[in-house]
Motif scaffolding. Structure first.
Motif, PDB file in Angstrom:
ATOM      1  N   GLY A 120       0.836  -1.264   0.022  1.00  0.00           N
ATOM      2  CA  GLY A 120      -0.157   0.082  -0.206  1.00  0.00           C
ATOM      3  C   GLY A 120       0.898   1.119   0.099  1.00  0.00           C
ATOM      4  O   GLY A 120       1.656   1.182  -1.069  1.00  0.00           O
ATOM      5  N   ARG A 121       0.569   2.148   1.067  1.00  0.00           N
ATOM      6  CA  ARG A 121       1.339   3.355   1.000  1.00  0.00           C
ATOM      7  C   ARG A 121       2.583   3.002   1.756  1.00  0.00           C
ATOM      8  O   ARG A 121       3.219   3.966   1.872  1.00  0.00           O
ATOM      9  CB  ARG A 121       0.570   4.387   1.408  1.00  0.00           C
ATOM     10  N   SER A 122       2.840   2.051   2.541  1.00  0.00           N
ATOM     11  CA  SER A 122       3.891   1.697   3.417  1.00  0.00           C
ATOM     12  C   SER A 122       5.048   1.275   2.703  1.00  0.00           C
ATOM     13  O   SER A 122       4.949   0.311   1.874  1.00  0.00           O
ATOM     14  CB  SER A 122       3.688   0.872   4.651  1.00  0.00           C
ATOM     15  N   ALA A 123       6.131   1.794   2.852  1.00  0.00           N
ATOM     16  CA  ALA A 123       7.170   1.325   2.008  1.00  0.00           C
ATOM     17  C   ALA A 123       8.856   1.484   2.681  1.00  0.00           C
ATOM     18  O   ALA A 123       8.662   2.437   3.436  1.00  0.00           O
ATOM     19  CB  ALA A 123       7.433   2.056   0.439  1.00  0.00           C
ATOM     20  N   THR A 124       9.654   0.849   2.380  1.00  0.00           N
ATOM     21  CA  THR A 124      10.912   0.807   2.929  1.00  0.00           C
ATOM     22  C   THR A 124      11.907  -0.019   2.162  1.00  0.00           C
ATOM     23  O   THR A 124      11.534  -0.502   1.048  1.00  0.00           O
ATOM     24  CB  THR A 124      10.942   0.157   4.407  1.00  0.00           C
ATOM     25  N   SER A 125      13.240   0.250   2.374  1.00  0.00           N
ATOM     26  CA  SER A 125      14.127  -0.526   1.402  1.00  0.00           C
ATOM     27  C   SER A 125      15.128  -1.374   2.375  1.00  0.00           C
ATOM     28  O   SER A 125      16.412  -0.848   2.562  1.00  0.00           O
ATOM     29  CB  SER A 125      15.031   0.687   0.700  1.00  0.00           C
ATOM     30  N   PRO A 126      14.836  -2.573   2.504  1.00  0.00           N
ATOM     31  CA  PRO A 126      15.656  -3.345   3.601  1.00  0.00           C
ATOM     32  C   PRO A 126      16.563  -4.060   2.551  1.00  0.00           C
ATOM     33  O   PRO A 126      16.628  -3.839   1.246  1.00  0.00           O
ATOM     34  CB  PRO A 126      14.618  -4.090   4.082  1.00  0.00           C
ATOM     35  N   ALA A 127      17.252  -4.868   3.195  1.00  0.00           N
ATOM     36  CA  ALA A 127      18.335  -5.801   2.535  1.00  0.00           C
ATOM     37  C   ALA A 127      17.642  -7.076   1.980  1.00  0.00           C
ATOM     38  O   ALA A 127      16.707  -7.746   2.980  1.00  0.00           O
ATOM     39  CB  ALA A 127      19.329  -6.342   3.589  1.00  0.00           C
TER      40      ALA A 127
END
Length: 409
Positions: A114-121
């Motif tokens: 949805g609108r939640s996002a991140t850039s993890p490994a």
């Protein structure tokens, strides 16, 4: 009858010398509390340190590509050594001492719901990776399996922090997330774990997908690292030697060139922690024993006073047939009773103190003090030694008194 008479005399003396005896018992009590609490803190700190360290994995070795420092077979030094997934089955087959092994791809990519996002490994691995790295799925979910690998499924297991960021308190298993522009089905979320060491990022901030899916999706030629677990922790040096030989043959570098590959052996940290806390606990025990020794000196002093006050009594007992051994027994028994009363009170206070400390929010930092059987055994041994020394010299002095001279006083 002799034991009953001695006990009766002992408690009669306690009533007549309440303050003196109370202070002596409190000296032993304080010394016991010091020894127990200090050793319990050492045990708790050791267990918490090992727990924190083993959050990354038990007995694992992480191998990274390095840079050569020696010319070899016509190749100059300074060459970059890159690891490939094809190296993994070769190492597995040629080094039987390796129990588990997995490649590890790595790429920092956007994942969103949805609108939640991140850039993890985003990590591409084999199923055995979970066992090596102590990654356990929450009930209702699972980790990557062999079928996922074979069919290159677009499935993902989320680190617990990533799950909380994307889904909050909602259920994640069975839902879809976007990794880059590709939809993946969430098959599990990691149980929270304590981890004070890592490489690249902590597992709670990672997402895990099948290595086969990763390779198809990103097309990386090289892997980030190789992780393996020896079948016997004592064979890590031998396995590392064989690793350098096999990889040196495949990548044309000198097996003696230690910089060609970076090797992080967590078993070395285990050995360091074991030796460190052995010395640390011995040091804490010595500090506590100093306090206990002061209490023992107080017991010895009071027993010397008792001998002086009972000189005539000793003469009467010897004149009616009591032996030196009887006198020794009497004073040794009284010494051990005083030490025993102080020790019992000290143990009770120490347990209450340890119980109270357990409610403080310090577990993640220094652990919780633990009254282990070893701590109790060490403390009891110290107490017995202190009681023996505190009682021996006054008892020997009493036993060596001349009955005639005693009756003249």
């Amino acid at each position: 009858m002799r034991l009953f008479t001695t006990l009766s005399q002992f408690f009669q003396d306690l009533r007549s010398q309440k303050l003196r005896t109370a202070l002596t018992i409190l000296g032993i009590t304080w010394g016991t509390v010091a020894v127990v609490v200090l050793l319990a803190f050492g045990v708790g700190l050791e267990k918490q340190s090992k727990k924190n360290m083993h959050g990354m994995g038990d007995g694992i070795v992480v191998v990274f590509g390095g840079r050569t420092t020696m010319p070899y077979e016509g190749f100059p030094d300074g060459r970059r050594i890159n690891l490939r997934e094809e190296d993994v089955p070769v190492l597995d087959s040629e080094i039987p001492e390796i129990y588990q092994i997995s490649p590890e791809y790595l790429n920092y990519t956007t994942i969103r719901k949805g609108r939640s996002a991140t850039s993890p490994a985003v990590t591409g691995i084999y199923p055995v990776y979970a066992d090596m790295r102590n990654i356990i799925a929450e009930p209702g979910g699972r980790f990557i399996n062999e079928i996922d690998m074979q069919k290159r499924r677009r499935v993902v297991m989320l680190g617990n922090e990533i799950k909380n960021l994307l889904f909050g308190d909602s259920t994640a298993v069975g839902q879809q997330v976007m990794i880059g522009e590709t939809p993946f089905t969430v098959i599990g979320q990691m149980q929270p774990k304590t981890q004070n060491s890592s490489y690249n990022s902590r597992d709670s901030d990672r997402v895990f997908i099948p290595a086969s899916t990763y390779r198809t999706m990103f097309g990386d030629r090289y892997i980030n690292n190789i992780i393996y677990r020896p079948s016997d922790p004592d064979m890590t040096a031998q396995v590392e030697r064989r690793l350098m030989e096999v990889m040196g043959r495949r990548n044309r570098f000198n097996p003696d060139d230690d910089d060609a590959l970076g090797v992080w052996d967590t078993n070395e940290a285990d050995v360091f922690l074991k030796n460190f806390f052995l010395g640390f606990n011995i040091f804490m025990g010595i500090i506590g024993s100093f306090t206990l020794t002061v209490g023992g000196i107080g017991v010895a002093n009071i027993m010397y006073v008792v001998v002086r006050e009972r000189t005539k009594e000793i003469g009467i007992k010897r004149s009616v047939g009591a032996t030196s051994r009887d006198i020794l027994f009497q004073f040794f028994l009284e010494t051990f009773l005083i030490v025993g009363m102080g020790a019992a009170l000290g143990f009770m206070l120490a347990m209450l103190l340890i119980k109270g400390i357990s409610f403080l929010p310090i577990e993640d930092f220094v652990g919780i003090p633990q009254l282990s059987p070893l701590v109790a055994l060490v403390t009891m041994t110290l107490l017995a030694f202190i009681a023996l020394l505190a009682g021996f010299f006054p008892a020997r002095k009493a036993a060596q008194l001349d009955p005639v001279e005693c009756l003249r006083t």
